[in-house]
Motif scaffolding. Structure first.
Motif, short mmCIF file in Angstrom:
data_model
loop_
_atom_site.label_atom_id
_atom_site.label_comp_id
_atom_site.label_asym_id
_atom_site.label_seq_id
_atom_site.Cartn_x
_atom_site.Cartn_y
_atom_site.Cartn_z
N MET A 115 0.85 -1.18 0.00
CA MET A 115 0.00 0.00 0.00
C MET A 115 0.88 1.23 0.00
SD MET A 115 -1.46 0.12 3.88
CE MET A 115 -1.70 -1.67 3.83
N CYS A 116 0.26 2.41 -0.25
CA CYS A 116 0.98 3.67 -0.26
C CYS A 116 0.33 4.65 0.70
CB CYS A 116 1.00 4.26 -1.67
SG CYS A 116 2.00 3.34 -2.86
N LEU A 117 1.13 5.61 1.17
CA LEU A 117 0.66 6.63 2.10
C LEU A 117 0.84 8.00 1.46
CD1 LEU A 117 2.44 5.37 5.37
CD2 LEU A 117 0.20 4.68 4.47
N ALA A 118 -0.19 8.84 1.56
CA ALA A 118 -0.11 10.19 1.01
C ALA A 118 -0.58 11.18 2.07
CB ALA A 118 -0.95 10.32 -0.25
N ASP A 119 0.37 11.89 2.68
CA ASP A 119 0.07 12.87 3.72
C ASP A 119 1.23 13.86 3.74
OD1 ASP A 119 -0.15 14.15 6.44
OD2 ASP A 119 -1.81 12.73 6.62
N ASP A 120 0.92 15.15 3.88
CA ASP A 120 2.00 16.13 3.84
C ASP A 120 2.72 16.28 5.17
OD1 ASP A 120 -0.31 17.25 4.89
OD2 ASP A 120 0.20 19.28 4.24
N HIS A 121 2.30 15.54 6.19
CA HIS A 121 2.98 15.56 7.48
C HIS A 121 3.79 14.26 7.64
CE1 HIS A 121 -0.34 18.45 8.24
NE2 HIS A 121 0.64 19.11 8.83
N SER A 122 5.11 14.39 7.66
CA SER A 122 5.96 13.20 7.75
C SER A 122 5.72 12.45 9.06
CB SER A 122 7.44 13.59 7.64
OG SER A 122 7.80 14.50 8.66
N LEU A 123 5.38 13.18 10.13
CA LEU A 123 5.12 12.53 11.40
C LEU A 123 3.90 11.61 11.31
CD1 LEU A 123 6.11 12.37 14.34
CD2 LEU A 123 4.51 14.21 14.90
N MET A 124 2.88 12.05 10.57
CA MET A 124 1.68 11.23 10.38
C MET A 124 2.03 9.98 9.58
SD MET A 124 -1.53 10.97 11.03
CE MET A 124 -2.92 9.97 10.46
N ARG A 125 2.83 10.14 8.52
CA ARG A 125 3.23 8.98 7.71
C ARG A 125 4.03 7.99 8.55
NH1 ARG A 125 4.88 13.00 4.07
NH2 ARG A 125 7.04 12.28 4.20
N ASP A 126 4.95 8.52 9.37
CA ASP A 126 5.76 7.65 10.22
C ASP A 126 4.88 6.87 11.20
OD1 ASP A 126 8.03 8.52 8.97
OD2 ASP A 126 8.58 9.97 10.54
N GLY A 127 3.87 7.55 11.76
CA GLY A 127 2.97 6.87 12.69
C GLY A 127 2.17 5.77 12.02
N LEU A 128 1.69 6.05 10.81
CA LEU A 128 0.94 5.03 10.07
C LEU A 128 1.83 3.84 9.72
CD1 LEU A 128 -1.17 7.26 7.64
CD2 LEU A 128 -2.04 5.79 9.46
N LYS A 129 3.08 4.11 9.35
CA LYS A 129 3.98 3.01 9.02
C LYS A 129 4.21 2.10 10.22
CE LYS A 129 7.20 5.60 7.18
NZ LYS A 129 8.47 6.04 6.54
N GLU A 130 4.33 2.71 11.40
CA GLU A 130 4.52 1.91 12.61
C GLU A 130 3.32 1.00 12.86
OE1 GLU A 130 7.15 1.49 14.65
OE2 GLU A 130 8.23 2.64 13.12
N VAL A 131 2.12 1.54 12.65
CA VAL A 131 0.90 0.74 12.83
C VAL A 131 0.84 -0.39 11.81
CG1 VAL A 131 -1.62 0.78 12.66
CG2 VAL A 131 -0.42 2.62 13.87
N LEU A 132 1.13 -0.08 10.57
CA LEU A 132 0.97 -1.06 9.50
C LEU A 132 2.07 -2.12 9.50
CD1 LEU A 132 -0.08 1.46 6.70
CD2 LEU A 132 -1.56 -0.03 8.05
N ARG A 133 3.26 -1.77 9.97
CA ARG A 133 4.35 -2.75 10.02
C ARG A 133 4.05 -3.89 10.99
NH1 ARG A 133 9.27 1.63 10.23
NH2 ARG A 133 9.53 1.92 7.96
N ALA A 134 3.14 -3.65 11.91
CA ALA A 134 2.78 -4.69 12.88
C ALA A 134 1.91 -5.78 12.26
CB ALA A 134 2.07 -4.07 14.08
N VAL A 135 1.44 -5.56 11.03
CA VAL A 135 0.58 -6.53 10.36
C VAL A 135 1.39 -7.24 9.28
CG1 VAL A 135 -1.60 -6.85 9.13
CG2 VAL A 135 -1.37 -4.97 10.77
#
Length: 234
Positions: free
Chosen positions: A1-21
């Motif tokens: 999947m891909c992430l599109a958000d202009d806040h790098s902190l938000m993208r980093d947080g989503l990656k942490e959540v998704l990496r657990a799956v």
């Protein structure tokens, strides 16, 4: 999947959540609407999580462009905006889901897992109860087709390798009229040739509709009345 958000902190947080799956993999990131479209075209991800407040085109136009270049990608809007008008517009543009950023981690994971297995005529909403109620009561309007009926039929004949003269004879029009229709088709599909127009029409499902004489839809989209509300947000 891909992430599109202009806040790098938000993208980093989503990656942490998704990496657990284990079955999830983040393969690309974007910080503007234009980058999101380019990313979708290049990677064709199963799911693209999209923030609607990024620089670039309006969110609805970004989603329309994504559905054109990567029609198999499920666009999940992830935002703090809970306005019914915005929800309705983005679903009509082709979004598969509309989720508030207050969503729980487990809910986000469940939605991502479900969108690829759901029937294509449903969407997923996690919004406030008030917004859900207003969406249900809102009348829906038909989506205008990208091509006219005549243009769709003509493009179907182009797909059968007919020349301009043959098309003119089949449709009882002049070759000049055929050329005018083709010019309009190229402009609407942003195409530069017959081959390019056919490729882009197939990508968004227009060609089959044209060959069958039907009225193709403008973009893969849904009336809000067909939405499946998973759980109204708090």
């Amino acid at each position: 999947m891909c992430l599109a958000d202009d806040h790098s902190l938000m993208r980093d947080g989503l990656k942490e959540v998704l990496r657990a799956v284990p079955e999830f993999a983040v393969v690309g990131e974007a910080s503007t609407g234009t980058e999101a479209v380019m990313l979708a075209a290049r990677l064709r991800p199963d799911v693209l999580l999209l923030d609607i407040g990024m620089p670039g085109p309006r969110a609805s136009e970004t989603i329309r462009q994504i559905t054109r270049v990567a029609p198999e990608t499920h666009v999940l809007v992830l935002t703090m905006n809970d306005e019914p008008e915005m929800v309705h517009d983005l679903l009509e543009a082709g979004a598969t889901g509309y989720l508030l950023k207050s969503i729980l981690r487990e809910e986000l994971i469940a939605v991502i897992r479900s969108v690829t297995s759901r029937p294509p005529n449903t969407v997923v909403l996690i919004v406030s109860r008030q917004t859900a109620a207003r969406l249900k009561s809102r009348p829906t309007h038909p989506v205008e087709p990208l091509l006219t009926e005549r243009e769709a039929v003509l493009l179907g004949l182009v797909a059968e390798a007919m020349s301009n003269a043959q098309i003119a004879s089949r449709l009882f029009i002049t070759e000049a009229t055929v050329k005018r229709h083709l010019t309009n088709i190229y402009a609407k599909l942003n195409a530069v040739s017959r081959v390019d127009a056919l490729r882009k029409a197939r990508a968004v499902g227009l060609l089959d509709a044209g060959r069958n004489g039907g009225r193709p839809q403008r973009y893969p989209s849904l009336p809000v009345a067909d939405a499946a509300v998973v759980r109204p947000g708090r």
